[in-house]
Design a protein around this motif. Structure first.
Motif, PDB file in Angstrom:
ATOM      1  N   ARG A 117       0.856  -1.182   0.000  1.00  0.00           N
ATOM      2  CA  ARG A 117       0.000   0.000   0.000  1.00  0.00           C
ATOM      3  C   ARG A 117       0.898   1.241   0.000  1.00  0.00           C
ATOM      4  NH1 ARG A 117      -2.671  -4.025   2.901  1.00  0.00           N
ATOM      5  NH2 ARG A 117      -4.958  -3.938   2.961  1.00  0.00           N
ATOM      6  N   GLU A 118       0.793   2.058  -1.023  1.00  0.00           N
ATOM      7  CA  GLU A 118       1.724   3.184  -1.172  1.00  0.00           C
ATOM      8  C   GLU A 118       0.992   4.521  -1.251  1.00  0.00           C
ATOM      9  OE1 GLU A 118       5.669   4.568  -3.738  1.00  0.00           O
ATOM     10  OE2 GLU A 118       4.790   2.578  -4.030  1.00  0.00           O
ATOM     11  N   TYR A 119       1.625   5.528  -0.671  1.00  0.00           N
ATOM     12  CA  TYR A 119       1.163   6.913  -0.721  1.00  0.00           C
ATOM     13  C   TYR A 119       2.284   7.728  -1.355  1.00  0.00           C
ATOM     14  CZ  TYR A 119      -0.954  11.283   1.106  1.00  0.00           C
ATOM     15  OH  TYR A 119      -1.526  12.523   1.250  1.00  0.00           O
ATOM     16  N   TYR A 120       1.979   8.431  -2.442  1.00  0.00           N
ATOM     17  CA  TYR A 120       2.962   9.269  -3.129  1.00  0.00           C
ATOM     18  C   TYR A 120       2.780  10.703  -2.666  1.00  0.00           C
ATOM     19  CZ  TYR A 120       5.601  11.269  -7.092  1.00  0.00           C
ATOM     20  OH  TYR A 120       6.500  11.940  -7.884  1.00  0.00           O
ATOM     21  N   ILE A 121       3.798  11.251  -2.009  1.00  0.00           N
ATOM     22  CA  ILE A 121       3.715  12.606  -1.452  1.00  0.00           C
ATOM     23  C   ILE A 121       4.161  13.608  -2.508  1.00  0.00           C
ATOM     24  CG2 ILE A 121       4.425  14.108   0.440  1.00  0.00           C
ATOM     25  CD1 ILE A 121       5.294  11.568   1.968  1.00  0.00           C
ATOM     26  N   ASN A 122       3.231  14.417  -2.975  1.00  0.00           N
ATOM     27  CA  ASN A 122       3.555  15.451  -3.974  1.00  0.00           C
ATOM     28  C   ASN A 122       4.142  16.673  -3.265  1.00  0.00           C
ATOM     29  OD1 ASN A 122       0.549  14.322  -5.315  1.00  0.00           O
ATOM     30  ND2 ASN A 122       2.484  14.021  -6.357  1.00  0.00           N
ATOM     31  N   ASP A 123       5.400  16.550  -2.888  1.00  0.00           N
ATOM     32  CA  ASP A 123       6.041  17.595  -2.085  1.00  0.00           C
ATOM     33  C   ASP A 123       7.109  18.357  -2.864  1.00  0.00           C
ATOM     34  OD1 ASP A 123       7.762  15.460  -2.280  1.00  0.00           O
ATOM     35  OD2 ASP A 123       8.234  15.339  -0.142  1.00  0.00           O
ATOM     36  N   ALA A 124       6.978  18.397  -4.204  1.00  0.00           N
ATOM     37  CA  ALA A 124       7.979  19.094  -5.008  1.00  0.00           C
ATOM     38  C   ALA A 124       7.379  20.178  -5.887  1.00  0.00           C
ATOM     39  CB  ALA A 124       8.744  18.094  -5.871  1.00  0.00           C
ATOM     40  N   GLY A 125       6.088  20.383  -5.845  1.00  0.00           N
ATOM     41  CA  GLY A 125       5.445  21.336  -6.736  1.00  0.00           C
ATOM     42  C   GLY A 125       5.283  22.709  -6.115  1.00  0.00           C
ATOM     43  N   GLY A 126       4.725  23.624  -6.894  1.00  0.00           N
ATOM     44  CA  GLY A 126       4.511  24.982  -6.434  1.00  0.00           C
ATOM     45  C   GLY A 126       3.575  25.070  -5.259  1.00  0.00           C
ATOM     46  N   ALA A 135       9.872  14.938  -3.829  1.00  0.00           N
ATOM     47  CA  ALA A 135      11.098  15.716  -3.641  1.00  0.00           C
ATOM     48  C   ALA A 135      12.311  14.795  -3.562  1.00  0.00           C
ATOM     49  CB  ALA A 135      10.984  16.565  -2.376  1.00  0.00           C
ATOM     50  N   ALA A 136      12.164  13.680  -2.842  1.00  0.00           N
ATOM     51  CA  ALA A 136      13.272  12.732  -2.744  1.00  0.00           C
ATOM     52  C   ALA A 136      13.574  12.095  -4.102  1.00  0.00           C
ATOM     53  CB  ALA A 136      12.938  11.654  -1.715  1.00  0.00           C
ATOM     54  N   LEU A 137      12.521  11.890  -4.891  1.00  0.00           N
ATOM     55  CA  LEU A 137      12.683  11.338  -6.239  1.00  0.00           C
ATOM     56  C   LEU A 137      13.574  12.260  -7.083  1.00  0.00           C
ATOM     57  CD1 LEU A 137      11.168   8.948  -7.983  1.00  0.00           C
ATOM     58  CD2 LEU A 137       9.993  10.883  -9.003  1.00  0.00           C
ATOM     59  N   HIS A 138      13.294  13.554  -7.015  1.00  0.00           N
ATOM     60  CA  HIS A 138      14.102  14.529  -7.751  1.00  0.00           C
ATOM     61  C   HIS A 138      15.524  14.587  -7.202  1.00  0.00           C
ATOM     62  CE1 HIS A 138      11.077  16.283 -10.392  1.00  0.00           C
ATOM     63  NE2 HIS A 138      10.217  16.245  -9.385  1.00  0.00           N
ATOM     64  N   ALA A 139      15.638  14.578  -5.875  1.00  0.00           N
ATOM     65  CA  ALA A 139      16.967  14.668  -5.255  1.00  0.00           C
ATOM     66  C   ALA A 139      17.847  13.489  -5.637  1.00  0.00           C
ATOM     67  CB  ALA A 139      16.824  14.757  -3.731  1.00  0.00           C
ATOM     68  N   ALA A 140      17.209  12.325  -5.850  1.00  0.00           N
ATOM     69  CA  ALA A 140      17.968  11.129  -6.228  1.00  0.00           C
ATOM     70  C   ALA A 140      18.242  11.055  -7.729  1.00  0.00           C
ATOM     71  CB  ALA A 140      17.206   9.884  -5.784  1.00  0.00           C
ATOM     72  N   GLY A 141      17.756  12.036  -8.468  1.00  0.00           N
ATOM     73  CA  GLY A 141      18.014  12.069  -9.909  1.00  0.00           C
ATOM     74  C   GLY A 141      17.240  11.046 -10.715  1.00  0.00           C
ATOM     75  N   LYS A 142      16.122  10.575 -10.160  1.00  0.00           N
ATOM     76  CA  LYS A 142      15.359   9.537 -10.856  1.00  0.00           C
ATOM     77  C   LYS A 142      14.755  10.016 -12.177  1.00  0.00           C
ATOM     78  CE  LYS A 142      16.093   6.272  -7.884  1.00  0.00           C
ATOM     79  NZ  LYS A 142      16.914   5.095  -8.244  1.00  0.00           N
ATOM     80  N   PRO A 143      14.247  11.263 -12.262  1.00  0.00           N
ATOM     81  CA  PRO A 143      13.737  11.716 -13.559  1.00  0.00           C
ATOM     82  C   PRO A 143      14.828  11.759 -14.627  1.00  0.00           C
ATOM     83  CG  PRO A 143      12.833  13.060 -11.810  1.00  0.00           C
ATOM     84  CD  PRO A 143      13.896  12.223 -11.182  1.00  0.00           C
ATOM     85  N   TYR A 150       4.835  17.650 -14.514  1.00  0.00           N
ATOM     86  CA  TYR A 150       4.289  16.671 -13.580  1.00  0.00           C
ATOM     87  C   TYR A 150       4.348  15.274 -14.207  1.00  0.00           C
ATOM     88  CZ  TYR A 150       1.295  14.432 -10.159  1.00  0.00           C
ATOM     89  OH  TYR A 150       0.824  13.594  -9.186  1.00  0.00           O
ATOM     90  N   PHE A 151       4.080  15.206 -15.512  1.00  0.00           N
ATOM     91  CA  PHE A 151       4.115  13.918 -16.197  1.00  0.00           C
ATOM     92  C   PHE A 151       5.526  13.332 -16.187  1.00  0.00           C
ATOM     93  CE2 PHE A 151       4.967  11.791 -20.349  1.00  0.00           C
ATOM     94  CZ  PHE A 151       4.271  10.619 -20.090  1.00  0.00           C
ATOM     95  N   GLY A 152       6.533  14.193 -16.387  1.00  0.00           N
ATOM     96  CA  GLY A 152       7.910  13.702 -16.383  1.00  0.00           C
ATOM     97  C   GLY A 152       8.294  13.100 -15.050  1.00  0.00           C
ATOM     98  N   ALA A 153       7.907  13.781 -13.951  1.00  0.00           N
ATOM     99  CA  ALA A 153       8.209  13.251 -12.619  1.00  0.00           C
ATOM    100  C   ALA A 153       7.397  11.987 -12.347  1.00  0.00           C
ATOM    101  CB  ALA A 153       7.909  14.312 -11.562  1.00  0.00           C
ATOM    102  N   ASP A 154       6.137  11.990 -12.784  1.00  0.00           N
ATOM    103  CA  ASP A 154       5.268  10.836 -12.558  1.00  0.00           C
ATOM    104  C   ASP A 154       5.783   9.619 -13.316  1.00  0.00           C
ATOM    105  OD1 ASP A 154       3.091  10.242 -10.963  1.00  0.00           O
ATOM    106  OD2 ASP A 154       1.681  10.298 -12.625  1.00  0.00           O
ATOM    107  N   LEU A 155       6.315   9.859 -14.486  1.00  0.00           N
ATOM    108  CA  LEU A 155       6.889   8.782 -15.287  1.00  0.00           C
ATOM    109  C   LEU A 155       8.044   8.124 -14.529  1.00  0.00           C
ATOM    110  CD1 LEU A 155       7.644   9.079 -19.073  1.00  0.00           C
ATOM    111  CD2 LEU A 155       9.407   8.263 -17.534  1.00  0.00           C
ATOM    112  N   GLN A 166      10.205   3.684 -11.054  1.00  0.00           N
ATOM    113  CA  GLN A 166      10.738   3.201  -9.781  1.00  0.00           C
ATOM    114  C   GLN A 166       9.839   2.124  -9.191  1.00  0.00           C
ATOM    115  OE1 GLN A 166      12.487   5.985  -6.632  1.00  0.00           O
ATOM    116  NE2 GLN A 166      10.459   5.617  -5.784  1.00  0.00           N
ATOM    117  N   LYS A 167       8.527   2.343  -9.238  1.00  0.00           N
ATOM    118  CA  LYS A 167       7.589   1.365  -8.686  1.00  0.00           C
ATOM    119  C   LYS A 167       7.622   0.059  -9.468  1.00  0.00           C
ATOM    120  CE  LYS A 167       3.586   3.555  -8.597  1.00  0.00           C
ATOM    121  NZ  LYS A 167       2.158   3.773  -8.245  1.00  0.00           N
ATOM    122  N   ALA A 168       7.711   0.176 -10.801  1.00  0.00           N
ATOM    123  CA  ALA A 168       7.650  -1.014 -11.649  1.00  0.00           C
ATOM    124  C   ALA A 168       8.821  -1.960 -11.399  1.00  0.00           C
ATOM    125  CB  ALA A 168       7.613  -0.609 -13.120  1.00  0.00           C
TER     126      ALA A 168
END
Length: 587
Positions: free
Chosen positions: A172-181, A272-280, A340-345, A350-352
């Protein structure tokens, strides 16, 4: 019959095996070719109960491979099945369906299976331990949970429990949208409340900031922890600190709100952690290496003249048209930041990597993005060699009503009905069950008066009352009559009781069917039908004393009916557990 099955093997599974054995025998005789696939052969209740107990489409599915017509093949299958002493009759219907009537002993034995399995009755190994990631809620961490989030939260949580009951391993996962405006707006709003907590008169909340009083405790928390250090500092000094602190406080509030509904996630992933880790960046590099991202120019907006300030800009575009989308999609903006789509991708990539299947529960307002994110997951998972299944369930909003009138809310003033408000007023069970009384894609009204009515028209009451009625009956029998449930004289049960057993015996296949369709509301519908039949039987006893569960002058019959009642209660408990609803003992 009992020699050929395990204690917990359910009736539908047993007769599926027997039909398969009959087909195997016909294969040995050369009636069916050895390579004829049987995966589409089903065993289920007939649509009309008067036609029999079970129905199979075996002849319809296999006639072509047997090079004969379905009715002729059905006749050969019936010959095999009629040799089974537990099958009272096998009849051909319509173009080649086969309807079976079972000996009553087969249904009575199913009560023993329910009793032996207990809490495990209905559970299945269909999922074979496959890992399913279910992402749900994922509300922006900018305020408390409100009823706009509630339905998706319940659907996601019940779906997770349903998949577990069907043998899947669920995250069960919760995605925290903590990187947007919106998180910067939250930080600025929290800073304003921080200054207020330090004694400043902040006046009216400026346009563009969050006005809700829920940020007052956040400001007080920050003032206590930071003192007046950031009261007059420029924004660039305090914004990152206030952003992180405010998000943390909001997530604690959200987790507490979800806990009121009995919802707890296994994993919280940060954008935010996703961006910090360079995943996009990793996702873009992978996609470019596989020619799935290219630099191109988007077409002008269709259907109307482009805005005066519109000009063609070269952007990195994902080839989503290759996967069924209607146009390729940008993964970055003209300023180089991620869409948003780029980050969501990148998040889904990562989930897959850690799951066999992905399911997202979204609000219906996100319908426009389903096709593109499915295209992205198809591209990424195929590239990883998994071809991972991915499903998006869209959930419609809930219209809150009170006495038939809509409950008015104002975004500007920050006044809205929180999830906590609703749970505290009507209770967790009422909220959860009600959210599952309609398909999630259908519109729903939640009327505070109607959801607590003690009537047949209120499904949660009706199902919980059925369980309470069983518990009360068992208690009364033991305390007043000294009668305990017993399986010793089940042969005394009549047709009305057998009908109840038939309905209870459908529970395991309902779980599998609901899990395959990813539709937890089916369990709520099933429980309502089971409760309705129980109440109908109970009502018979008001006019016909011999139909009561407790017949003082016939203790053996009473004990058998009480055994039936106990197993019906077990099925109701098992179903309510999947929905996250308590099976109450009294009402």
């Amino acid at each position: 019959m009992s020699e050929t099955k395990s204690e917990t093997q359910t009736l539908y599974a047993i007769y599926a095996e027997r039909i398969d054995a009959a087909l195997a025998a016909l294969e040995m005789e050369g009636v069916l070719p050895p390579d004829a696939p049987r995966t589409n052969v089903t065993v289920e209740p007939p649509r009309d109960a008067s036609h029999g107990d079970l129905a199979t489409n075996a002849a319809m599915v296999l006639a072509k491979q047997a090079k004969t017509n379905p009715r002729e093949l059905a006749g050969k299958i019936v010959e095999k099945l009629e040799a089974d002493p537990s099958i009272a009759s096998a009849e051909i219907a319509g173009p080649g369906f086969i309807n079976l009537r079972l000996d009553p002993a087969a249904w009575l034995e199913e009560l023993g299976v329910i009793a032996s399995a207990g809490d495990a009755y209905g559970r299945s190994d269909m999922g074979a331990g496959r890992t399913v990631n279910v992402e749900y809620v994922s509300a922006n961490p900018t305020g408390p949970m409100h009823m706009g989030h509630c339905r998706g939260a319940v659907v996601g949580d019940a779906l997770s429990s349903l998949l577990e009951a069907a043998g899947h391993s669920v995250t069960r996962e919760y995605y925290i949208n903590d990187a947007g405006g919106q998180v910067d707006v939250l930080a600025r709003s929290a800073h304003l409340r921080y200054r207020e907590a330090l004694g400043e008169d902040i006046g009216e909340i400026p346009e563009g900031l969050y006005p809700g009083d829920y940020l007052i405790p956040v400001g007080e928390y920050l003032a206590k922890g930071l003192g007046d250090r950031f009261k007059d500092e420029p924004e660039e000094e305090w914004l990152p600190i206030f952003r992180a602190e405010a998000v943390e406080q909001m997530m604690e509030l959200i987790k507490a709100d979800l806990a009121l509904l009995g919802i707890h996630h296994d994993l919280f992933s940060s954008e935010a952690a996703l961006h910090a880790a360079g995943k996009p960046d990793e996702a873009e590099a992978w996609l470019r290496a596989h020619d799935l991202v290219y630099d191109g120019v988007l077409e002008a907006p269709k259907g109307k003249a482009p805005p005066e300030d519109w000009e063609p800009v070269e952007l990195p575009l994902f080839r989503s048209t290759k996967f069924g989308d209607d146009q390729d999609r940008p993964i970055k903006k003209s300023n180089g930041s991620w869409t948003y789509f780029g980050a969501d991708l990148a998040y889904h990539m990562q989930k897959a990597a850690d799951a066999d299947e992905l399911i997202d529960i979204w609000g219906a307002d996100h319908a426009g993005t389903v096709k593109r994110i499915k295209a992205a997951v198809a591209a990424l998972s195929e590239g990883q060699g998994k071809g991972i299944p991915f499903d998006v369930k869209l959930v419609q909003m809930v219209q809150l009503m009170r006495g038939g009138e809509p409950v008015k809310m104002s975004k500007r003033s920050g006044t809205f009905v929180t999830l906590a408000d609703v749970v505290n007023e009507v209770g967790k069970d009422v909220v959860r069950f009600t959210m599952l009384t309609r398909k999630p894609e259908a519109q729903m009204e939640f009327d505070f008066a109607k959801v607590v009515e003690a009537s047949k028209d209120n499904p949660v009451f009706y199902v919980q009352y059925a369980h309470a009625r069983i518990a009360s009956t068992l208690k009364k029998a033991a305390e007043e009559e000294g009668i305990q449930p017993s399986a010793d004289h089940l042969d005394l049960l009549g047709e009305e009781e057998l009908a109840l057993i038939r309905r209870a015996a459908q529970f395991p296949r309902e779980i599998e069917a609901a899990a395959k369709a990813r539709e937890p509301h089916r369990i709520a519908f099933y429980l309502y039908d089971l409760a309705s039949e129980l109440h109908a039987f109970y009502t018979l006893g008001r006019s016909e004393t011999e139909k009561r569960f407790i017949v003082a002058q016939n203790r053996d019959l009473s004990a058998a009916r009480l055994f039936l009642a106990a197993q019906l209660g077990q099925v109701i408990r098992n179903g309510l557990r999947i929905l996250g609803v308590e099976a109450v003992e009294s009402m």
